[in-house]
Scaffold this motif. Structure first.
Motif, short mmCIF file in Angstrom:
data_model
loop_
_atom_site.label_atom_id
_atom_site.label_comp_id
_atom_site.label_asym_id
_atom_site.label_seq_id
_atom_site.Cartn_x
_atom_site.Cartn_y
_atom_site.Cartn_z
N LEU A 187 15.64 35.17 39.75
CA LEU A 187 16.20 35.59 41.11
C LEU A 187 17.82 34.84 40.82
N ARG A 188 18.09 33.94 40.10
CA ARG A 188 19.44 33.42 40.10
C ARG A 188 20.06 34.50 38.99
N LEU A 189 19.24 35.02 37.98
CA LEU A 189 19.79 35.98 37.10
C LEU A 189 20.25 37.10 37.71
N VAL A 190 19.54 37.58 38.57
CA VAL A 190 19.53 39.03 39.32
C VAL A 190 20.86 38.79 40.22
N VAL A 191 20.99 37.62 40.66
CA VAL A 191 22.19 37.40 41.65
C VAL A 191 23.49 37.46 40.90
N LYS A 192 23.52 36.94 39.90
CA LYS A 192 24.61 36.68 39.00
C LYS A 192 24.97 38.28 38.43
N LYS A 193 24.09 38.79 38.00
CA LYS A 193 24.35 40.24 37.61
C LYS A 193 24.79 41.16 38.42
N MET A 194 24.19 41.08 39.77
CA MET A 194 24.88 41.86 40.88
C MET A 194 26.36 41.39 41.30
N ILE A 195 26.75 40.05 41.32
CA ILE A 195 28.00 39.69 41.45
C ILE A 195 29.10 40.25 40.38
N ALA A 196 28.41 40.22 38.93
CA ALA A 196 29.33 40.82 38.08
C ALA A 196 29.43 42.10 38.10
N CYS A 197 28.43 42.91 38.52
CA CYS A 197 28.79 44.32 38.49
C CYS A 197 29.69 44.80 39.66
N ILE A 198 29.51 43.98 40.79
CA ILE A 198 30.55 44.24 42.05
C ILE A 198 31.92 43.91 41.68
N LEU A 199 31.93 42.89 40.80
CA LEU A 199 33.42 42.53 40.38
C LEU A 199 33.93 43.43 39.39
N PHE A 200 33.20 43.99 38.48
CA PHE A 200 33.45 45.14 37.64
C PHE A 200 34.05 46.15 38.22
N VAL A 201 33.12 46.45 39.24
CA VAL A 201 33.55 47.89 39.84
C VAL A 201 34.73 47.70 40.70
N ALA A 202 34.99 46.60 41.22
CA ALA A 202 36.35 46.42 41.95
C ALA A 202 37.47 46.11 40.98
N ILE A 203 37.24 45.78 39.87
CA ILE A 203 38.34 45.81 38.94
C ILE A 203 38.46 47.42 38.38
N LEU A 204 37.75 47.88 38.08
CA LEU A 204 37.99 49.37 37.85
C LEU A 204 38.48 50.17 39.00
N LEU A 205 38.22 49.89 40.07
CA LEU A 205 38.92 50.71 41.43
C LEU A 205 40.25 50.34 41.49
N LEU A 206 40.37 49.16 41.18
CA LEU A 206 41.90 48.60 41.23
C LEU A 206 42.61 49.37 40.03
N MET A 207 42.15 49.43 39.07
CA MET A 207 42.80 49.94 37.84
C MET A 207 43.23 51.53 38.09
N VAL A 208 41.93 52.06 38.70
CA VAL A 208 42.07 53.67 39.02
C VAL A 208 43.35 53.78 40.18
N TYR A 209 43.24 52.85 41.20
CA TYR A 209 44.14 52.86 42.17
C TYR A 209 45.65 52.81 41.76
N LEU A 210 45.87 51.68 40.74
CA LEU A 210 47.08 51.34 40.36
C LEU A 210 47.74 52.59 39.20
N SER A 211 46.82 53.39 38.65
CA SER A 211 47.37 54.40 37.73
C SER A 211 47.85 55.55 38.59
N GLY A 212 47.72 55.69 39.75
CA GLY A 212 48.26 56.61 40.74
C GLY A 212 47.20 57.42 41.14
#
Length: 102
Positions: free
Chosen positions: A58-83
Motif C-alpha cells: 500500500l505504501r509503495l502504491v501511494v508513493k508511486k502514484m504521488i511520483a506519477c502525479i508529480l511527473f505529470v505536473a512537471i511535464l505539463l509545466l514544461m509544455v506550458y513554459l515552452s509556449g
C-alpha cells in the motif's frame, strides 16, 4: 553539444539519487527485484526485516502514484513554459523544431 552536456548532467543527478538511496537503506529498492532475488537477499542478510507485505504494498502504491502525479505536473509545466497554449500550437512548434533540428 548542449544536449550532450544536459544528458550527462541528468544522468549524474539520477545516478546520485539512486546510489544515495541504496546506500542509505539497502532494502528500499528490494521490492523492485524478483521474489527469488528478494528471498536470497533476506536469507543472506537476516538483519534486514521487511515490513508487513500488505502495508508495504500500500505504501509503495501511494508513493508511486504521488511520483506519477508529480511527473505529470512537471511535464505539463514544461509544455506550458515552452509556449504551447493548446494542442495545435504545440504540434506546430514540435514540427518546426523537428524540421530545424533534423
Amino acid at each position: 553539444m548542449i544536449l550532450l552536456m544536459e544528458c550527462m548532467i541528468a544522468c549524474v543527478i539520477f545516478g546520485i539519487g539512486i546510489v544515495g538511496s541504496v546506500l542509505k537503506n539497502k532494502v528500499f529498492w528490494l521490492q523492485e527485484y524478483a521474489p527469488v532475488v528478494q528471498e536470497k537477499f533476506l536469507s543472506l542478510h537476516p538483519e534486514y526485516k521487511v515490513a508487513n507485505k500488505k502495508e508495504s504494498l500500500l505504501r509503495l502504491v501511494v508513493k508511486k502514484m504521488i511520483a506519477c502525479i508529480l511527473f505529470v505536473a512537471i511535464l505539463l509545466l514544461m509544455v506550458y513554459l515552452s509556449g504551447a497554449r493548446d494542442f495545435k500550437s504545440g504540434f506546430v512548434t514540435k514540427l518546426k523544431n523537428s524540421t530545424i533540428f533534423s
